[in-house]
Design a protein around this motif. Structure first.
Motif, short mmCIF file in Angstrom:
data_model
loop_
_atom_site.label_atom_id
_atom_site.label_comp_id
_atom_site.label_asym_id
_atom_site.label_seq_id
_atom_site.Cartn_x
_atom_site.Cartn_y
_atom_site.Cartn_z
N ASN A 79 -47.89 -16.68 -74.86
CA ASN A 79 -47.13 -16.24 -76.04
C ASN A 79 -45.62 -16.17 -75.78
O ASN A 79 -44.90 -15.46 -76.49
N ARG A 84 -44.74 -20.60 -78.06
CA ARG A 84 -44.70 -20.35 -79.50
C ARG A 84 -44.00 -21.50 -80.23
O ARG A 84 -44.44 -21.91 -81.32
N TYR A 120 -47.40 -18.03 -86.81
CA TYR A 120 -46.59 -18.99 -86.05
C TYR A 120 -45.73 -19.90 -86.93
O TYR A 120 -44.90 -20.64 -86.41
#
Length: 540
Positions: A79, A84, A120
């Protein structure tokens, strides 16, 4: 470290997992979410959606965690900014030609694409609407499923399911690039017995169920853990309802029983609850006509009939026919009253061949030949005739001879037997026919007393599946008006006799069962976990 495990760090957390597991599986085990579309724990690994990218320290580029094996000493980041950014780019690519028709999509509210976009994405599409590829919409794939190819993200879950689980291989990819889509191979209908699982595992709104399509928005639905009653496998399910109406059954993951699958018959079996007119109040035959009655008057009538028949014919003048669709607690209560207290020798549950086919598989996935949920429960509780007692065939014969004066019949399942017309004709001769049923029946004109029974969706209880696993179900909806469970009915009859046996709650029934049957000893209803308990019963 055990030889068959490896230890790695994921987001700073030390995780020990089985050797051979992928990074994604190790993360799941540790409660760390890695976004994914194509991965499914009970299907082969495809690695084609690219959403599960992670960074492994010391490795030159990001890797897909669903297909990268966890290794000893690995340090993984799922993450960070690099990951990301990559996942956001993959998501934008997946959405490139997507119609983004969430307001009219049946998957809205339980869509993986929606969820990941909120986590996202949150970006505007760089593809003008007019330039998006147009594909087929509202494609009829067969009796249960509609396909929208524009919404499909090509994860291949449905294809792999048909190849690996149902083994029917109806689906395939056609074309290439942005024009690629799924279709039925050689236009074969998607009609295998497990077809609706493809809807369940579709992460978007590409495959939708004809049965549930446009019936109810998912955010209105309430969910209760339950068990399917369609066969002796006893698949674990979610029963979902709104405003006291059941809208769908979905499989609940239980690796001991059904993994994450269930058959279409079981999934649609909730419809049987609405297929026949319900009995809503007790009814008594008065002056040749059935009339609504209070529970007190109906139970008092049965109580007096039992006393009369015993005084004239003894306990052998009474017969009891149960059903393998009843809960374990209901079967026990029935046996406790009529078998142990009244001591009638004529008691049986074998309304079909389920007791012979209880463990026999109909296919190599889940379905069993026995279409009853609690045949094994009835066998364990010995719902059989005792010495000199009559089975169902024998009871019918005794009715014809005038030796059986009262029959306590639970449901009209007996009419499913091949000689149903003969049975129906014989039941017309019973002097005192008491029918306990959820639904109106063609036997009504022969009945002296009719008692409204709750369906299993309207009460708490347990079933014992063909594996010997006791599994509990809970009340999902309220019953119509005055319907009662058989436990409540039997407890009412016990009170009429002013007997000390107390079956006023499921817990009290369990305590009494445990005192009489070793395989229930120490089990409480509340103590049964959602995955059930495997009973130690040996061969039955």
């Amino acid at each position: 470290m055990a030889e068959d495990t490896v230890t790695l760090k994921i987001n700073g957390k030390e995780v020990t997992t089985k050797k051979g597991n992928m990074i994604l599986q190790a993360a799941e085990q540790a409660g760390i979410l890695i976004p994914h579309f194509c991965y499914h724990k009970h299907l082969s690994i495809a690695g084609n959606c690219r959403m599960c990218l992670v960074e492994v320290e010391g490795w030159p580029k990001l890797v897909i965690s669903c297909a990268t094996m966890a290794q000893e000493g690995m340090v993984v980041h799922t993450n960070n900014e690099k990951v990301r950014k990559a996942v956001t780019s993959v998501l934008e690519f997946i959405l490139l030609n997507h119609p983004v028709d969430c307001p009219i999509c049946d998957q809205s509210g339980e869509c993986g694409l929606q969820d990941y976009y909120m986590e996202y994405g949150l970006h505007d599409s760089r593809m003008p609407l007019k330039e998006k590829h147009r594909k087929r919409k509202v494609v009829d794939l067969g009796p249960t499923i509609v396909l929208d190819t524009e919404r499909c993200i090509l994860c291949s879950r449905c294809i792999r399911f048909c190849d690996e689980v149902s083994k029917t291989s109806e689906l395939a990819f056609i074309r290439r690039g942005g024009k690629m889509e799924i279709t039925s191979f050689e236009n074969r209908p998607l009609d295998n017995p497990y077809s609706l699982n493809t809807v369940e595992i579709c992460p978007v709104g590409a495959l939708t169920s004809k049965d549930f399509r446009f019936k109810c928005r998912v955010w209105f639905l309430k969910t209760i853990n339950s068990v399917c009653d369609h066969c002796s496998t006893g698949c674990n399910i979610y029963a979902e309802y709104h405003q006291n109406k059941i809208y769908r059954f979905r499989p609940r993951q239980t690796d001991y029983v059904n993994k994450t699958w269930m058959c279409d018959e079981g999934r649609l079996s909730y419809k049987a609850l609405y297929s026949r007119e319900r009995v809503e109040t007790p009814m008594l035959q008065i002056k040749g006509k059935l009339q609504p009655s209070s529970w007190n008057d109906a139970l008092d009538s049965i109580h007096k009939t039992v006393e009369t028949v015993i005084s004239e014919k003894g306990p052998a003048g009474i017969g009891v026919i149960a059903s393998p669709k009843l809960s374990t607690e209901e079967l026990f209560s029935l046996k406790e009253f009529f078998g142990n207290l009244i001591k009638t020798p004529n008691i049986d549950f074998r309304v079909d061949d389920g007791f012979q086919t209880n463990k026999k598989m109909e296919d190599d996935v889940l379905r069993r030949v026995d279409k009853n949920p609690n045949t094994l429960g009835a066998m364990l509780l010995k719902i059989f005739p005792t010495e000199n007692g009559a089975d169902i065939k024998g009871m019918i014969s005794k009715i014809d001879k005038g030796d059986l004066k009262m029959l306590f019949l639970v449901t009209d399942d007996i009419l499913k037997k091949e000689d149903s017309e003969k049975i129906k004709h014989s039941l017309e001769k019973v002097e005192h026919l008491i029918l306990v049923t959820p639904f109106k029946s063609e036997l009504f004109k022969s009945c002296e007393v009719i008692l409204p029974l709750k369906t299993y969706m309207e009460k708490d209880g347990t079933f014992i599946n063909a594996q010997g696993r006791i599994q509990k179900f809970h009340r999902v909806i309220n019953p119509p008006h005055e319907a009662a469970s058989l436990v409540e009915i039997i407890n009412g009859l016990l009170q009429m006799r002013e007997h000390q046996i107390d079956l006023s709650s499921i817990e009290k029934v369990f305590l009494r069962m445990g005192s009489q049957h070793l395989f229930f000893e120490g089990i409480t209803f509340e103590g049964i976990p959602d995955i059930g308990i495997q009973l130690k019963i040996g061969e039955v």
